[in-house]
Design a protein around this motif. Structure first.
Motif, mmCIF file in Angstrom:
data_model
loop_
_atom_site.group_PDB
_atom_site.id
_atom_site.type_symbol
_atom_site.label_atom_id
_atom_site.label_comp_id
_atom_site.label_asym_id
_atom_site.label_seq_id
_atom_site.Cartn_x
_atom_site.Cartn_y
_atom_site.Cartn_z
ATOM 1 N N MET A 1 0.704 -1.421 -0.171
ATOM 2 C CA MET A 1 0.362 -0.020 0.239
ATOM 3 C C MET A 1 1.353 1.476 -0.023
ATOM 4 O O MET A 1 2.035 1.269 0.520
ATOM 5 C CB MET A 1 -1.010 0.199 0.922
ATOM 6 N N SER A 2 0.420 2.509 -0.380
ATOM 7 C CA SER A 2 1.316 2.881 -0.305
ATOM 8 C C SER A 2 1.381 4.302 0.628
ATOM 9 O O SER A 2 0.425 4.110 1.084
ATOM 10 C CB SER A 2 0.329 3.895 -1.305
ATOM 11 N N GLN A 3 2.774 4.788 1.214
ATOM 12 C CA GLN A 3 2.922 6.306 2.011
ATOM 13 C C GLN A 3 1.866 6.922 1.667
ATOM 14 O O GLN A 3 1.134 7.855 0.850
ATOM 15 C CB GLN A 3 3.548 6.737 2.018
ATOM 16 N N ARG A 4 1.513 6.871 3.225
ATOM 17 C CA ARG A 4 0.370 8.691 2.799
ATOM 18 C C ARG A 4 1.172 9.267 4.474
ATOM 19 O O ARG A 4 1.750 8.935 4.621
ATOM 20 C CB ARG A 4 -0.874 7.395 3.895
ATOM 21 N N PHE A 5 0.488 10.956 3.812
ATOM 22 C CA PHE A 5 0.863 11.442 4.272
ATOM 23 C C PHE A 5 -0.146 12.693 5.228
ATOM 24 O O PHE A 5 -0.964 11.743 5.395
ATOM 25 C CB PHE A 5 1.425 12.432 3.524
ATOM 26 N N TYR A 6 0.043 13.254 6.176
ATOM 27 C CA TYR A 6 -0.896 14.501 6.688
ATOM 28 C C TYR A 6 -0.223 15.558 7.316
ATOM 29 O O TYR A 6 0.791 15.906 7.058
ATOM 30 C CB TYR A 6 -1.377 13.899 8.448
ATOM 31 N N LEU A 7 -1.184 16.622 7.704
ATOM 32 C CA LEU A 7 -1.390 18.058 7.726
ATOM 33 C C LEU A 7 -1.976 17.833 9.251
ATOM 34 O O LEU A 7 -3.497 17.685 9.559
ATOM 35 C CB LEU A 7 -0.782 18.750 7.065
ATOM 36 N N ASP A 8 -1.307 18.940 9.532
ATOM 37 C CA ASP A 8 -2.413 19.442 11.362
ATOM 38 C C ASP A 8 -3.574 21.030 10.766
ATOM 39 O O ASP A 8 -2.104 21.394 11.182
ATOM 40 C CB ASP A 8 -2.126 18.737 12.678
ATOM 41 N N PHE A 9 -4.328 21.357 11.556
ATOM 42 C CA PHE A 9 -4.523 22.728 12.212
ATOM 43 C C PHE A 9 -4.553 22.458 12.597
ATOM 44 O O PHE A 9 -5.521 21.589 13.806
ATOM 45 C CB PHE A 9 -5.488 23.064 11.267
ATOM 46 N N TYR A 10 -4.181 23.565 14.169
ATOM 47 C CA TYR A 10 -4.515 23.458 15.315
ATOM 48 C C TYR A 10 -5.089 24.964 15.725
ATOM 49 O O TYR A 10 -4.916 25.771 15.074
ATOM 50 C CB TYR A 10 -2.525 24.014 15.867
ATOM 51 N N ILE A 11 -6.401 24.626 16.288
ATOM 52 C CA ILE A 11 -7.275 26.023 16.449
ATOM 53 C C ILE A 11 -6.611 25.738 17.854
ATOM 54 O O ILE A 11 -6.749 26.039 18.976
ATOM 55 C CB ILE A 11 -8.985 25.119 16.764
ATOM 56 N N LYS A 12 -6.189 27.547 17.651
ATOM 57 C CA LYS A 12 -5.353 27.887 19.085
ATOM 58 C C LYS A 12 -6.244 29.122 20.056
ATOM 59 O O LYS A 12 -6.064 29.265 20.835
ATOM 60 C CB LYS A 12 -3.859 28.787 18.637
ATOM 61 N N ASN A 13 -7.177 29.350 19.159
ATOM 62 C CA ASN A 13 -8.163 30.001 19.542
ATOM 63 C C ASN A 13 -9.376 29.963 20.513
ATOM 64 O O ASN A 13 -10.219 29.399 20.277
ATOM 65 C CB ASN A 13 -8.764 31.632 18.421
ATOM 66 N N GLN A 14 -8.942 29.775 21.608
ATOM 67 C CA GLN A 14 -10.408 29.105 21.751
ATOM 68 C C GLN A 14 -11.311 28.963 22.609
ATOM 69 O O GLN A 14 -12.196 28.719 23.388
ATOM 70 C CB GLN A 14 -8.914 27.955 24.049
ATOM 71 N N ARG A 15 -11.485 30.620 22.624
ATOM 72 C CA ARG A 15 -12.505 30.326 23.167
ATOM 73 C C ARG A 15 -13.477 30.565 22.146
ATOM 74 O O ARG A 15 -14.527 30.525 21.958
ATOM 75 C CB ARG A 15 -12.249 33.086 22.804
ATOM 76 N N GLU A 16 -13.460 30.786 20.681
ATOM 77 C CA GLU A 16 -13.617 30.741 19.248
ATOM 78 C C GLU A 16 -13.469 29.551 18.465
ATOM 79 O O GLU A 16 -13.392 29.997 17.448
ATOM 80 C CB GLU A 16 -13.279 31.755 18.869
#
Length: 191
Positions: A1-16
């Motif tokens: 099976m082929s290699q998979r990749f990822y990226l993350d979005f981090y929500i820094k504004n905790q109030r919203e």
């Protein structure tokens, strides 16, 4: 099976955090739909670790995108849909990285059952139909789904998302929200 990749979005504004999570998911949808991409899936590494209203699983502060096409993730990472959130410091985005080997496989499924059940209940109880909503049906479930909101071209769309264990890695195509459906299951790594 082929290699998979990822990226993350981090929500820094905790109030919203819900607002920014919805905004990121909407940007992902518009990017995938506008480029007719079906090779990028969405994962929620913090799914169910906390709850909204004490019963509904929260999808978390991290939105992870998975693909076997590294270029698709690089393109998405630089999309205009996320620039202002990143520049304002409300959201951070990781580099594109390889998925660790032996990660647990799961399905993030668009779960439509609460919508169907609410429709049926409204037909059975027309006098109380104003009080019957998919959200209330979901909340009353023994295993409630998480809820996300996507801003489509026509209107805001509330969606229920259920995390299910996958028996193994299953490749395929995702819908324009980066999710799979009950009849077309595609797994993503959960780590």
């Amino acid at each position: 099976m082929s290699q998979r990749f990822y990226l993350d979005f981090y929500i820094k504004n905790q109030r919203e955090r819900v607002k920014f999570s919805n905004s990121i998911l909407s940007g992902v949808h518009h990017h995938l739909r506008g480029r007719a991409l079906d090779n990028v899936g969405v994962s929620f590494p913090e799914f169910g670790k906390s709850f909204t209203d004490e019963t509904v699983p929260f999808t978390g502060n991290v939105i992870r995108l998975i693909s076997s096409n590294e270029v698709a993730l690089f393109t998405l990472r630089g999309s205009e849909y996320f620039t202002s959130h990143i520049l304002n410091g409300d959201v951070a985005v990781s580099q594109v990285k390889p998925v660790p080997e032996h990660a647990t496989e799961v399905f993030f499924v668009r779960h439509r059952q609460p919508e169907y059940e609410a429709r049926q209940l409204k037909l059975l109880c027309p006098d109380n139909s104003k009080d019957i909503t998919p959200y209330k049906v979901n909340k009353a479930s023994l295993t409630p789904s998480g809820m996300i909101k996507i801003f489509t071209i026509q209107k805001p769309l509330h969606m229920f998302v259920k995390m299910m264990d996958a028996p193994e890695r299953i490749d395929g195509t995702f819908n324009s929200y980066g999710l799979c459906t009950m009849d077309k299951q595609v797994s993503v790594p959960w780590f």
